[in-house]
Scaffold this active site. Structure first.
Site, PDB file in Angstrom:
ATOM      1  CD  GLU A  38      15.458  63.772  17.811  1.00  0.00           C
ATOM      2  OE1 GLU A  38      16.243  63.442  16.911  1.00  0.00           O
ATOM      3  OE2 GLU A  38      14.240  63.952  17.647  1.00  0.00           O
ATOM      4  NE  ARG A 264      26.275  56.461  12.764  1.00  0.00           N
ATOM      5  CZ  ARG A 264      25.362  57.298  13.269  1.00  0.00           C
ATOM      6  NH1 ARG A 264      25.360  58.569  12.930  1.00  0.00           N
ATOM      7  NH2 ARG A 264      24.450  56.857  14.095  1.00  0.00           N
ATOM      8  CE  LYS A 274      19.102  58.407  19.535  1.00  0.00           C
ATOM      9  NZ  LYS A 274      18.734  59.835  19.580  1.00  0.00           N
TER      10      LYS A 274
HETATM   11  P1  ATP Z   1      19.291  59.174  14.923  1.00  0.00           P
HETATM   12  O1  ATP Z   1      19.593  57.786  14.454  1.00  0.00           O
HETATM   13  O2  ATP Z   1      17.907  59.372  15.461  1.00  0.00           O
HETATM   14  O3  ATP Z   1      19.825  60.301  14.084  1.00  0.00           O
HETATM   15  P2  ATP Z   1      21.548  59.466  16.576  1.00  0.00           P
HETATM   16  O4  ATP Z   1      22.020  58.125  17.003  1.00  0.00           O
HETATM   17  O5  ATP Z   1      22.317  60.278  15.639  1.00  0.00           O
HETATM   18  O6  ATP Z   1      20.062  59.313  16.206  1.00  0.00           O
HETATM   19  P3  ATP Z   1      21.508  61.668  18.434  1.00  0.00           P
HETATM   20  O7  ATP Z   1      20.710  61.767  19.665  1.00  0.00           O
HETATM   21  O8  ATP Z   1      21.307  62.678  17.380  1.00  0.00           O
HETATM   22  O9  ATP Z   1      21.270  60.243  17.899  1.00  0.00           O
HETATM   23  O10 ATP Z   1      23.042  61.545  18.779  1.00  0.00           O
HETATM   24  C1  ATP Z   1      23.707  62.357  19.717  1.00  0.00           C
HETATM   25  C2  ATP Z   1      25.155  62.434  19.357  1.00  0.00           C
HETATM   26  O11 ATP Z   1      25.734  61.135  19.323  1.00  0.00           O
HETATM   27  C3  ATP Z   1      25.351  63.034  17.976  1.00  0.00           C
HETATM   28  O12 ATP Z   1      26.368  64.012  18.069  1.00  0.00           O
HETATM   29  C4  ATP Z   1      25.780  61.885  17.135  1.00  0.00           C
HETATM   30  O13 ATP Z   1      26.654  62.301  16.136  1.00  0.00           O
HETATM   31  C5  ATP Z   1      26.446  60.945  18.120  1.00  0.00           C
HETATM   32  N1  ATP Z   1      26.344  59.561  17.681  1.00  0.00           N
HETATM   33  C6  ATP Z   1      25.223  58.890  17.359  1.00  0.00           C
HETATM   34  N2  ATP Z   1      25.498  57.655  16.926  1.00  0.00           N
HETATM   35  C7  ATP Z   1      26.847  57.513  16.986  1.00  0.00           C
HETATM   36  C8  ATP Z   1      27.760  56.458  16.669  1.00  0.00           C
HETATM   37  N3  ATP Z   1      27.353  55.289  16.203  1.00  0.00           N
HETATM   38  N4  ATP Z   1      29.082  56.689  16.847  1.00  0.00           N
HETATM   39  C9  ATP Z   1      29.510  57.862  17.337  1.00  0.00           C
HETATM   40  N5  ATP Z   1      28.711  58.895  17.642  1.00  0.00           N
HETATM   41  C10 ATP Z   1      27.392  58.738  17.472  1.00  0.00           C
END
Ligand code: ATP
Ligand code: MG
Length: 563
Positions: A38, A264, A274
């Site tokens: 996003e 994650r 974020k």
């Molecule tokens: P928010 O905290 O706003 O939900 P987010 O970190 O999940 O944000 P996205 O832009 O939705 O951000 O993430 C894009 C992709 O990265 C998603 O598929 C998410 O699952 C993955 N992702 C985000 N954070 C992690 C993490 N700490 N480890 C592994 N994958 C991650």
């Protein structure tokens, strides 16, 4: 299907095993993955795990990986983030080719599918407020209650939805909800919101829309439009999977993707949210999104971590279903592994102490040949000027030195790396009694740093010629958060910030070849650590960020626990 030709990967984890089995058994004829950020912030090291997984699987199984911006919430999304995300994925070493997509490209199709769902009697327009919807939703232990608007006729719903799109209602006045099951044990099934009214311009569609689909309504259908075979996301979406499948089953979508969840990445001394990262930037705790202490990919890059080190780290941690916290020392270990192989060695003196070689001719300058990287002889040598007046590191001298101090002290001999052996003969002090200069003699027979009689001083020091050294600013970095688990045990996250995470040293000196080093280049300052040229450097006045010290505490801990 010819099982012998099904691509397989050398790596193995539960996701790759699923992909390999799907190809082998013919459930998939190829592999299409996607990375779906996003655009509401910068990518961080957690995203790198997901990027390496999605792009890695696509490459290993001869498939492709799409970069898709999940841009369904214009309130928080900006073009700046879109541009930064593209640059960061490229920097990490991955390429989406022509497969760049936006969920917003599908708004018309998604709208049509919402109309379709309403037409099937499987969605309705609800007039409850956001608060009421929350109240009606129930809890994990109590079922929800049905909205009084749930029984609207299909015609009335279609009419209201069209008027929502036409902009007749203010924000929050109405939503569209899927009509599933208010008593479901899975809260995501309790009539989830699929469309909401938002009179906000979108970075890409401008004012074309004042209604926007929810994440759940957009994500799986976007996957289906793009022919994604394996929609890989993090564990928090596990409870959304039945809903993902419900939309795919109940809509005339062109393909049937499947969602798989992995844990994650969590890292000690690090916050990967974020929202928190945005606050660190907006409230001025750091120099910006690219601050060398930030876990963002742009910060990591400015710090001097090579992309290869990040990819190696992703391979080391692997992919699993169980949540865990990885020690940041492991990331640092992976980065050191790459830098030790690739970083050129250079001399720098961070805390200078003057040395005068009394028996060295005034005005004479010798160009000493110094190895660029003992780990890589092909990196060659460079010339470093040597003269009568030198700088050494203040910590490399001690007046009343204990026996085990293998550096310079009165009457002791040390090797100046790739130059000469020198012996300290006298100490000059200022009025306060502080040492301001050392007087030494050198042995001309030790040129290059070796003696004909095989004499071997215990200490080898780095040095710079005083007349040739280039002044530099050096910024030392440490963990942004002092606690390994920031904000744990009820503490405020921001109270855990490390007040000593950045130390700026002025008056440092570096060797002449570094006067116009390239921004982004990482070198090893001998005996001190890895340092990266900061973008704030100007011609002749370089600024260096300490990437890492040389001490690998992770490797050391591993060695101690392995018999
Ligand atoms: P928010 O905290 O706003 O939900 P987010 O970190 O999940 O944000 P996205 O832009 O939705 O951000 O993430 C894009 C992709 O990265 C998603 O598929 C998410 O699952 C993955 N992702 C985000 N954070 C992690 C993490 N700490 N480890 C592994 N994958 C991650
Ligand atoms: Mg998310």
């Amino acid at each position: 299907m010819d099982t012998h030709s099904a691509p397989t990967s050398e790596k193995s984890d539960f996701v790759r095993d699923i992909v390999a089995a799907d190809l082998r058994d013919g459930r998939a004829s190829g592999v299409v993955t996607r990375f779906p950020p996003e655009p509401n912030g910068y990518l961080h090291i957690g995203h790198a795990k997901s990027i390496c997984l999605n792009f890695g699987i696509a490459a290993e199984f001869s498939g492709r990986c799409h970069l898709r911006f999940d841009d369904t919430n214009p309130v928080k999304e900006e073009q700046e983030y879109i541009d930064a995300i593209e640059a960061d994925v490229r920097w990490l070493g991955f390429n989406w080719g022509e497969h760049l997509y936006y969920a917003s490209d599908y708004f018309e199709q998604l709208y049509a599918w919402a109309v379709d769902l309403i037409g099937q009697g499987k969605a309705y327009v609800d007039d409850l407020s956001a608060d009421e919807i929350r109240e009606y939703r129930g809890t994990l232990t109590e079922p929800g209650r049905e909205s009084p608007w749930r029984g609207r006729t299909i015609e009335e719903n279609l009419n209201l939805f069209a008027r929502m799109r036409a902009g007749e209602f203010p924000d929050g006045a109405r939503v569209v909800r899927a009509k599933i099951d208010m008593a479901s044990g899975n809260i995501n099934f309790r009539d989830p919101v699929i469309y909401r009214i938002l009179h906000v311009a979108h970075p890409r569609t401008g004012d074309a829309w004042c209604i926007y689909p929810s994440y759940d309504f957009a994500h799986g259908q976007s996957d289906a439009i793009e022919g994604i075979t394996h929609s890989i996301c993090t564990l928090e979406f596990q409870d959304h999977r039945p809903l993902y499948d419900w939309f795919i089953e109940n809509l005339p979508v062109p393909s049937k993707p499947h969602q798989y969840e992995f844990a994650r990445l969590n890292l000690t001394h690090t916050v990967l949210s974020k929202r928190v990262l945005l606050r660190l930037v907006k409230d001025g705790y750091v120099r910006g999104w690219d601050d060398p202490r930030m876990p963002t990919l742009t910060g990591i890059q400015r710090r001097g971590f090579p992309a290869e080190g990040i990819r190696d780290f992703a391979a080391m941690i692997g992919v699993a279903r169980g949540d865990s916290v990885v020690e940041i020392e492991m990331l640092e270990h992976a980065v050191r592994g790459v830098l030790n192989r690739t970083a050129l060695r250079r001399f720098a003196v961070l805390n200078p102490l003057k040395v005068v070689i009394e028996n060295y001719p005034a005005g004479q300058v010798e160009e000493m040949d110094v190895m660029n990287n003992p780990e890589d002889p092909s990196a060659g040598t460079r010339k470093v000027p040597f003269s009568r007046e030198l700088w050494i590191e203040r910590e490399d001298f001690m007046e009343d030195a204990p026996k085990k101090f293998f550096r310079l002290a009165p009457g002791r001999e040390v090797r100046l790396r790739s130059a000469y052996f020198v012996t300290c003969t006298d100490v000059v002090k200022d009025a306060d009694g502080d040492v301001i200069e050392l007087r030494c003699t050198y042995d001309p027979a030790t040129r290059g740093g070796a003696a004909p009689d095989d004499r071997r001083p215990k200490g080898t020091l780095h040095w710079l010629s005083a007349g040739h050294a280039v002044p530099a600013e050096v910024r030392l970095y440490d963990h942004l958060f002092a606690s390994p688990f920031p904000g744990s045990e009820g503490r405020d996250l921001f109270d855990d910030l490390n007040p000593e995470s950045e130390t700026v040293l002025e008056g440092c000196l570096v060797e002449p070849v570094l006067a116009d080093a390239t921004v982004g280049e990482t070198v090893q300052f001998e005996r001190l650590g890895y340092f990266c040229v900061d973008p704030e450097s100007t011609a002749g006045a370089p600024v260096f960020n300490r990437t890492l010290t040389l001490k690998d505490s992770w490797a050391k801990a591993q060695a101690q626990t392995t018999p």
